[in-house]
Design an enzyme around this catalytic site. Sequence first.
Site, PDB file in Angstrom:
ATOM      1  CG  ASN A 618      -1.696   1.072   1.279  1.00 23.70           C
ATOM      2  OD1 ASN A 618      -1.777   2.116   0.532  1.00 23.70           O
ATOM      3  ND2 ASN A 618      -2.666   1.294   2.303  1.00 23.70           N
ATOM      4  CD  GLU A 692      12.644  -2.191  12.630  1.00 15.94           C
ATOM      5  OE1 GLU A 692      13.528  -2.851  12.465  1.00 15.94           O
ATOM      6  OE2 GLU A 692      12.004  -2.453  13.695  1.00 15.94           O
TER       7      GLU A 692
END
Lengths: 731, 316
Positions: A618, A692
């Site tokens: 997404n 991350e």
Amino acid sequence: MKFDSPAGDNLFDRARIVGKSTPRIDGARKVTGTAPYAYERHDVAAGQAYGWIVGSAIAKGRIVSMDLAEARAAPGVIAIVAATEHEPVGSSDFNFAPLFGGREVSHYHQAIACVVAETFEQARAAAGLIRTRYESADGAFDLKAAKPGAPIAMERGEPARSSVGDFDGAFAGSAVTVDETYTTPDEAHAMMEPHATIAAWDGDALTVWTSNQMVEWGRQALASILRMDADKIRVDSPFIGGGFGGKLFVRADAVMAALAAKAAKRPVKLALQRPLMFNNTTHRHATIQRVRIGADRDGRIAAMGHECWSGNITGEGPEDGTLQTPKLYAGAGRMTACYIAQLDLPEGNAMRAPGETPGHMALEVAMDELAEKLGIDPVELRIANDVKDRIPGGEQTKISDRHLTRCLREGAERFGWSKRSARPASRRNGRYLTGMGVAAGYRAAPARTSAARVGIDDAGRISVATDMTDIGTGSYTIIAQTAAECMGVPLDDVTVHLGDSRFPVSAGSGGQWGAASATAGVYAACVNLREAIAQKLGYDAARAEFADGRISGGGRSSALREAGAMSVDGEMSFGKFKQEYDIGTYAGHFVEVDVDVFTGEIRIRRMLAVCDAGRILNPLSARSQVIGGMVMAAGAALTEHLVVDKRFGFFANHDLAQYEVPVHADIPPQEVVFLDTLDPIISPLKAKGVGELGICGVGAAIANAAYNATGVRVRDYPLTLDKYLDRLPAV
Amino acid sequence: MRSFTYERAASPAAAAASVAARPGAKFIAGGTNLLDLMKLEIETPVHLVDVQDIGLDAVEDTEEGGLRIGTLVSNTALSAHPRVRRDYAVLTRAIQAGASGQLRNKATTGGNLLQRTRCSYFYDTNMPCNKRDPGSGCAGINGHSRQLGVIGTSDACIATYPGDMAVAMRVLDARVETMRPDGQARSIPLGEFHRLWGDTPHVETVLQPGEIITHVVLPPPPPGQHFYEKVRDRASYAFALVSVAAVIAPDGTGRVAFGGVAPRPWRVAAADAALPQGAGAVIAAAFADARPTEDNRFKIKLAERTLAGVLSQVRS
Ligand SMILES: Cc1cc2nc3c(=O)[nH]c(=O)nc-3n(C[C@H](O)[C@H](O)[C@H](O)COP(=O)(O)OP(=O)(O)OC[C@H]3O[C@@H](n4cnc5c(N)ncnc54)[C@H](O)[C@@H]3O)c2cc1C
Ligand code: SF4
């Protein structure tokens, strides 16, 4: 289902929903205040009383006595759970310092009592009446002082060091070398929502409505800490206001709420008070890092050495800043080593890209220093030494799918890198010195076993249930997208339920494994549901098409709802073949800063991240993840610093006024570009995490930009103005 | 937070009398500082006298051409007042450099003058702090002192007055008008309003028990360009490491005060006089008796460079 060979062509390669920018399906609930966060779940249990946690006033030592009489007599007080009256709780695999410690104090603000009262104000007021006497003991709080004797750290039972070829020889024989030491401070997760829990007992069964990234870890830890059967515990954590690793493990809020609810014989709700959070919970530990790089005059790296020192309480692990180093750059002679000193500060543990965040802040500045010594452009130096296709040494020698060079090239192009002046302190814009910096980013892309339950109802609507969590990352949405894609229904026909330990066990949210793992688990469950539906309606599941709410094949077609209501579980596990590969995510980070020539204030003007993380499930929420990482990196580079008071053994600036995370005014326009790549080794969706990746390398890019602007190299983070003042041009 | 009783006073005199009558009573205005301190039990008033209904919420012109600011005028209103913006720009800039929009909507003029220090140890009731707990010692002196004071401090306390608004008011030669419990009014030069810590860092101003701030009076605006330069680690929503308030005339003469360095907005006559000689001379005069810690020594250099930045913008 087992993923035991690389993904071939599959339904996701023709996706209509997965991979499309999709607003959060839970967004409306969040902005209307109807998404239930732990502390606000007034409806889940009747008669909730309020808890207030008391933290230890000393860092190390013993509690001699606690005078509870006045507090017990205070208005509204129902119960007090106190360290002097309660046996120490059990330990768990997820924390070393006890979350409620008995008389021994192992760190500042460790929970020593919980007051339960009818109102929040009464609990708080009564807590102030507890008189505690301590016997302080000396402790070790100074990483620099503890560094010389620090032993090698152990990681998964092995010494945390690696060596390939002859580093010492290669370094000694290099024409151009860098040998520098960098330091990064302790940092706090400082997430918006504090750790919070409502606990209620029903006989010997416990339910905690809490805020936790890893529901099953939490359930197991609570069972072991409270010395009870895990099957008697339900953990529910559907909405989480940020975690960043600080909520990977249950903390004192859950334990104290459970004990307090037992003592009060009523449901108890409590939240860790903000000033307690910084010392009571975990933090990212400070590091001292020495980086040595040797290269020939053409910029080919021959020697790469990275050593890292951090400190923690006995038993707990290091902040391993060396992790990314073998993965990023080639070079025949290599060594890494990670040392750990024993300190009596609060427990250090994972915070967003543990190890890699501070690791890049050292390595990627050292690379900048090397580029300057060589007179080579820092983008070109990185590309010339990019590992590209095989990582020397170690088990994982093959690389799954890596486009770091493209990230750097495309980033340089888009950012206007060619306008950077190689000569530091040579661009001036009014009262500002202007500079650009670059850094590469690497973050591993793990995936873990993950299960889900997928059901269909009489109306043909799909529901997904898994104990996966959404810590603000957008898990709800990518899970709905995955299920909609697999079942051939519109996104609006999918509902998603997360975070309840009664649901199948997922990978949870951590280590940027959540998105890749949880969607694979949902896919596995959907495959099972497709089979069940096909069987019920008489289709060959392997050949049937699922589209537009229908199943078709063999020349006929049926609405899915005709199968009737049913639900199946599925689980994805990952095969051994993956261990041959290094599966990573990659980024090129570019930053422009202005430095006020008078005051030394560094202000970021532009940021760009070009990311390679396989299929982007997404793009909208992935972008949010990356820009969030970039913001956090800006904090790490410029302002965030838990200040250790070495006399008293605690983090002195323990509130959000003094621990300075970035504010809006610190963050300029941010641009994120995702390369259009697919990684067939990670999962059937060929998608890796990005949560991350967004923080790895950004801090160094900021530091390099500040150097390029000023000509002043600061190697101790955060890069506050006091470290520049004496070395800025005279005014 | 300890429990307390609460009343709303109808007039300044009634408020002053109420506080004077109850040992341990305090005024409360916007509450943006006091309530935080009460939640942490740094302040433990037994009784609060809310002053929000006492009037005194207007900014009026004085006959001399200055301004008389009621104590309840909010920071937002004061910084947006047309005359302040036109004639006392240093004040608008200082206020808007502080806190956040929401806080400035609540914060009052009198409350802002009386906001307390931001020393880490003052905020942690487990720590020794002579200001919070007289005689307990000072954890700041050998501790985390980066934010703390470099001048006007003492062996008992090295904290600062942390605010911005008062630094601007100091260069404007503001006076603080008060009413004592006996109904007597007095007018105190702002430069004498905050005490240096000495041996009694818990006594922060010259106000007597029950004495209420009614107004701040600004003399006619001084001629010259107005500056407020606030330096901090992050770009907004942080207290000053150092701030410089200055009004500089085209000939280079003027006035300057420093924030974030001392128990009060720091203004020294000799430093004003040195302005035409440049930042170095000003700092030498203003910080001659500085006693910084290792952690905050940089503030003096920072003050000098910040002032140099201000002077570089002066139009002659
Ligand atoms: C998060 C945060 C950030 C901030 N950042 C800044 C900043 O960057 N710069 C800055 O300058 N300030 C900053 N502030 C401080 C803010 O300006 C003060 O809190 C505010 O001005 C206090 O005004 P108040 O009316 O709310 O005072 P209150 O909290 O109501 O009172 C403060 C004190 O004044 C006393 N008092 C109030 N009115 C009177 C009166 N008429 N007579 C006598 N005594 C009275 C009270 O008894 C109390 O002791 C910040 C505050 C917060 C919470
Ligand atoms: S500097 Fe002042 S406020 Fe800070 S601890 Fe010392 S006495 Fe308290």
